[in-house]
Motif scaffolding. Structure first.
Motif, PDB file in Angstrom:
ATOM      1  N   UNK A  10       0.867  -1.210   0.206  1.00  0.00           N
ATOM      2  CA  UNK A  10      -0.031   0.300   0.000  1.00  0.00           C
ATOM      3  C   UNK A  10       0.871   1.256   0.002  1.00  0.00           C
ATOM      4  N   UNK A  11       0.895   1.926  -0.896  1.00  0.00           N
ATOM      5  CA  UNK A  11       1.434   3.429  -1.115  1.00  0.00           C
ATOM      6  C   UNK A  11       0.995   4.377  -0.264  1.00  0.00           C
ATOM      7  N   UNK A  12       1.630   4.985   0.588  1.00  0.00           N
ATOM      8  CA  UNK A  12       1.481   6.105   1.461  1.00  0.00           C
ATOM      9  C   UNK A  12       2.319   7.075   1.301  1.00  0.00           C
ATOM     10  N   UNK A 224      -2.838   1.660  -4.366  1.00  0.00           N
ATOM     11  CA  UNK A 224      -3.078   3.101  -3.927  1.00  0.00           C
ATOM     12  C   UNK A 224      -4.056   3.652  -3.005  1.00  0.00           C
ATOM     13  N   UNK A 225      -5.074   2.435  -2.900  1.00  0.00           N
ATOM     14  CA  UNK A 225      -5.886   2.931  -2.102  1.00  0.00           C
ATOM     15  C   UNK A 225      -6.386   1.844  -1.187  1.00  0.00           C
ATOM     16  N   UNK A 226      -6.970   2.037   0.193  1.00  0.00           N
ATOM     17  CA  UNK A 226      -6.926   0.971   1.158  1.00  0.00           C
ATOM     18  C   UNK A 226      -7.915   0.044   0.841  1.00  0.00           C
TER      19      UNK A 226
ATOM     20  N   UNK B   3      -8.122   9.731  -0.397  1.00  0.00           N
ATOM     21  CA  UNK B   3      -7.005   9.265  -0.599  1.00  0.00           C
ATOM     22  C   UNK B   3      -6.664   9.464  -2.237  1.00  0.00           C
ATOM     23  N   UNK B   4      -5.520   9.677  -2.469  1.00  0.00           N
ATOM     24  CA  UNK B   4      -4.914   9.868  -3.964  1.00  0.00           C
ATOM     25  C   UNK B   4      -5.537  11.100  -4.557  1.00  0.00           C
TER      26      UNK B   4
END
Lengths: 293, 346, 94
Positions: A10-12, A224-226, B3-4
């Motif tokens: 997971x990108x943070x 890129x998103x939970x 997010x994002x």
């Protein structure tokens, strides 16, 4: 070299305290803190400082920690590496890798930094991001150049840009590259992590793409998103049936060995050495660890 | 939490349909003269925006469907960081009344508001109180030196671009009828003559008067921040000029008049400029609420035409230097001759 | 050490803190804090800021802090970055 359980990464963005603090609650196998593309040039210093403090003082519930640094060709890369290595993340993701020379140089640098920080040399693994045509061509040399290299990953946006082509929903343009990454990773027993699926509202699309990645031989996918975590974890986790089959293979194989029997068959299929090894790997990964779902 | 989201600074694009639509959604009109625009997008959909005009945040909007997700904090934080990197000591927001509580929560203080829009808020390392303290101490030391008692205090706000006999006449009137005259000379460098030039020339004109003090108007009186329309072209909606004029008048009354004990403000009658005429009218309506009388003085004329700085500038442009001589003081005339020589080649 | 210009770091997003430092005329560390949790944690937040500044041995500094529930690590990081930026000669490129 190992083959860790890295289904979802997971990108943070490393400049956002709220996201950093909550990163571990979504069930991703690896938390991938980003200092590169998600951080504006003017915020690079702030993100680095925040990540250092966070990694030094927060507890991420034993989740594997990865950090994507800036390219060593940029003016931030070296600074990133120098400040991140001493904190000892599990793995460092390095963008824009296209030659083995880059990896050798980075390996040496990390070794030097590890010593300085009293870390065991070789402690930190690296993950190479393949983002150029040249990088794809040099894949095997790259992987063979360092013991630290434990995962390959694809940077699809940059690769298609480099090739002057467009990304499509079918993904044919990435077929060869994906296959080659999975192939080389399998040959060297390292992880192959697929590129992100950027429309995080389209969960069906994500599932489809992830299934395709798995078919090609990828072991995980960056998210890129939970809300993408569960699907990716699920796809890369073998079904209960597969695990049971694997147990059966291993059980019969050990019996066969005991009785000096050469060839065995399970469910009408002949079991040779690669299949046995694969079965052992599945048990190793998914039986001994408590896997959710 | 979102997010994002993608956050980008762009050059303002006044034709951007989604930007204009978002502003309208929150009851704002797209403005011109912006330096930079911040766009916050989620999956290519514009969800929040804010722009800068100098040190003023304008066109601030968060899509109502995306509220309570911290988007306003993101926009304000980014714009604030941008301003601080440019070493701005303070900054303003022109906001809709609905946005005020959120902005106050993000560190802004409301200065004044007129109806639903605009409400002027301020934040920074130096605020209006700090500025008034500086002016106050200047006046205190001036008074001490001149041994004046606190009495009737009058004020003038002037651009003096350049200072003319018209200005001198106004100052003379105020000086004679009051114990102390505070002249706020505009600090904004958006005129033909620089703030420094204008101030120096004015200082020479008032040099003989020991109850007249000249101080900079700073960010709060007829500045680009509080009254942008004053510095923009004349061709604008009267309604909008009126709103900003009201804002400026309230600021003067609420902060400057109250803290400095100003009881009168002098202005010259305005026959030409629409903006100034509207401005004077609003001062007349609003200042009495703060115990300040507006005193309008008929402009003096030369050959049947009122003396004004704009007339001087026009003659300068037409290179009719000899006709200026009778409109300005000796020192100003000398300087204009010098200035004219300097600028001849241009 | 001395800082010569104003600089900031952080944001007013949830769990973050926006720190603005500027040179002060008088000697000392002046901290102006606005926080949603000021009553409970105000003095603790100020202490973290103060301790971080002391590591740099800066003596004349005014700090404006707008806190949105930041944890200590974030307060430290933001303070540090703001000071480092204020110590830099030129402004950062955009």
């Amino acid at each position: 070299m190992n083959n860790k359980l890295r289904r979802s990464m997971l990108y943070i963005p490393a400049n956002n305290p709220a996201m950093i603090q909550d990163a571990f609650i979504y069930g991703a196998d690896t938390i991938l803190f980003d200092l590169e593309d998600s951080i504006a040039i003017s915020e690079k210093d702030a993100a680095r400082e925040l990540l250092i403090e966070a990694l030094n003082s927060l507890n991420f519930n034993n989740t594997e920690i990865a950090v994507r640094i800036n390219s060593l060709d940029s003016k931030f890369g070296l600074k990133d590496l120098k400040s991140i290595v001493p904190i000892g993340p599990d793995i460092i993701r390095i963008p824009k890798i296209e030659t083995k020379e880059q990896i050798i140089k980075i390996d040496k640098l990390i070794t030097k930094l590890e010593r300085k920080a009293n870390l065991q040399p070789g402690f930190i693994e690296i993950m190479a991001m393949i983002e150029t045509a040249k990088g794809v061509l040099n894949l095997e040399k790259i992987v063979a150049s360092s013991e630290r290299l434990s995962a390959l990953t694809l940077g699809a946006e940059d690769l298609t840009t480099d090739m002057g082509i467009k990304r499509t929903s079918l993904g044919r343009e990435l077929f060869l590259t994906r296959s080659k990454i999975a192939l080389v990773a399998a040959a060297y027993k390292i992880n192959a992590i697929d590129t992100v699926f950027s429309d995080f509202n389209d969960l069906n699309g994500l599932k489809k793409e992830t299934l395709q990645s798995k078919e090609l031989g990828f072991t995980g996918k960056a998210v890129i998103h939970p809300r993408q975590v569960d699907i990716v974890n699920h796809v890369f986790t073998p079904s209960q049936e597969e695990i049971e089959d694997a147990k059966e293979i291993v059980r019969q194989a050990s019996q066969a060995e005991e009785f000096g029997k050469g060839v065995i068959a399970v469910k009408g299929k002949m079991v040779d050495l690669p299949i046995l090894n694969r079965a052992k790997e599945i048990i190793n990964k998914y039986e001994k660890r408590e896997v959710i779902k | 939490m979102l997010w994002n989201i993608k956050i980008n600074f762009i050059k303002p694009n006044y034709n951007d349909y989604s930007w204009k639509a978002l502003l309208r959604k929150v009851g704002l009109k797209p403005e011109k003269n912006l330096d930079i625009t911040l766009l916050v997008k989620e999956q290519n959909k514009l969800v929040a925006t804010g722009s800068l005009d100098g040190n003023i945040i304008k066109c601030l909007a968060v899509d109502p469907n995306y509220q309570k997700q911290g988007l306003m904090s993101i926009v304000i934080s980014r714009l604030k960081a941008f301003l601080i990197r440019r070493e701005r000591k303070n900054y303003f927001v022109y906001a809709h009344r609905n946005q005020v509580p959120l902005l106050e929560n993000l560190g802004f203080n409301e200065l004044v508001g007129v109806g639903k829009y605009p409400v002027l808020l301020e934040d920074g390392i130096s605020k209006i109180e700090d500025y008034i303290n500086i002016i106050n101490s200047k006046i205190t030391s001036f008074n001490a030196k001149k041994k004046y008692e606190q009495g009737k205090i009058a004020s003038l706000v002037m651009n003096c671009n350049p200072v003319t006999k018209g200005h001198s006449y106004l100052i003379e009137k105020a000086s004679r009828n009051n114990q102390l005259v505070i002249i706020f000379i505009l600090s904004e460098d958006k005129s033909l003559f620089s703030a420094k030039e204008r101030r120096n020339l004015l200082q020479k004109v008032v040099a003989g008067k020991d109850n007249v003090i000249v101080v900079p108007s700073g960010n709060y009186i007829l500045s680009y921040s509080t009254f942008p329309k004053y510095f923009l072209s004349e061709d604008q909606e009267k309604e909008s000029i009126r709103l900003y004029a009201q804002l400026d008048a309230h600021l003067f009354g609420k902060y400057f008049a109250r803290s400095l004990g100003i009881k009168r403000r002098y202005v010259g009658t305005e026959p030409n400029s629409v903006v100034t005429a509207i401005y004077n009218q609003q001062l007349k309506n609003i200042l009495p609420q703060y115990g300040v009388d507006l005193i309008e003085i008929q402009r003096i004329e030369m050959k049947g035409i009122p003396i004004s700085a704009s007339r001087v500038r026009k003659l300068l442009k037409e290179d009719k230097l000899d006709q200026i001589k009778s409109l300005v003081s000796r020192t100003t005339w000398d300087y204009l001759k010098f200035w004219s020589d300097q600028n001849e080649d241009k | 050490m001395k800082i010569n210009k104003t600089a900031s770091s952080g944001s007013m997003e949830s769990s973050d803190i926006m720190i603005t430092v500027s040179p002060a005329k008088e000697k000392g560390i002046i901290i102006e804090l606005v926080s949603d949790v000021e009553e409970l944690f105000g003095s603790k937040i100020k202490k973290v800021i103060r301790d971080t500044i002391k590591e740099f041995e800066i003596e004349n500094i005014k700090v404006m802090a707008n806190d949105k529930g930041a944890l200590d690590y974030a307060i430290r990081a933001r303070t540090k970055t703001a000071i480092l930026r204020a110590l830099k000669e030129c402004s950062l490129n955009e």
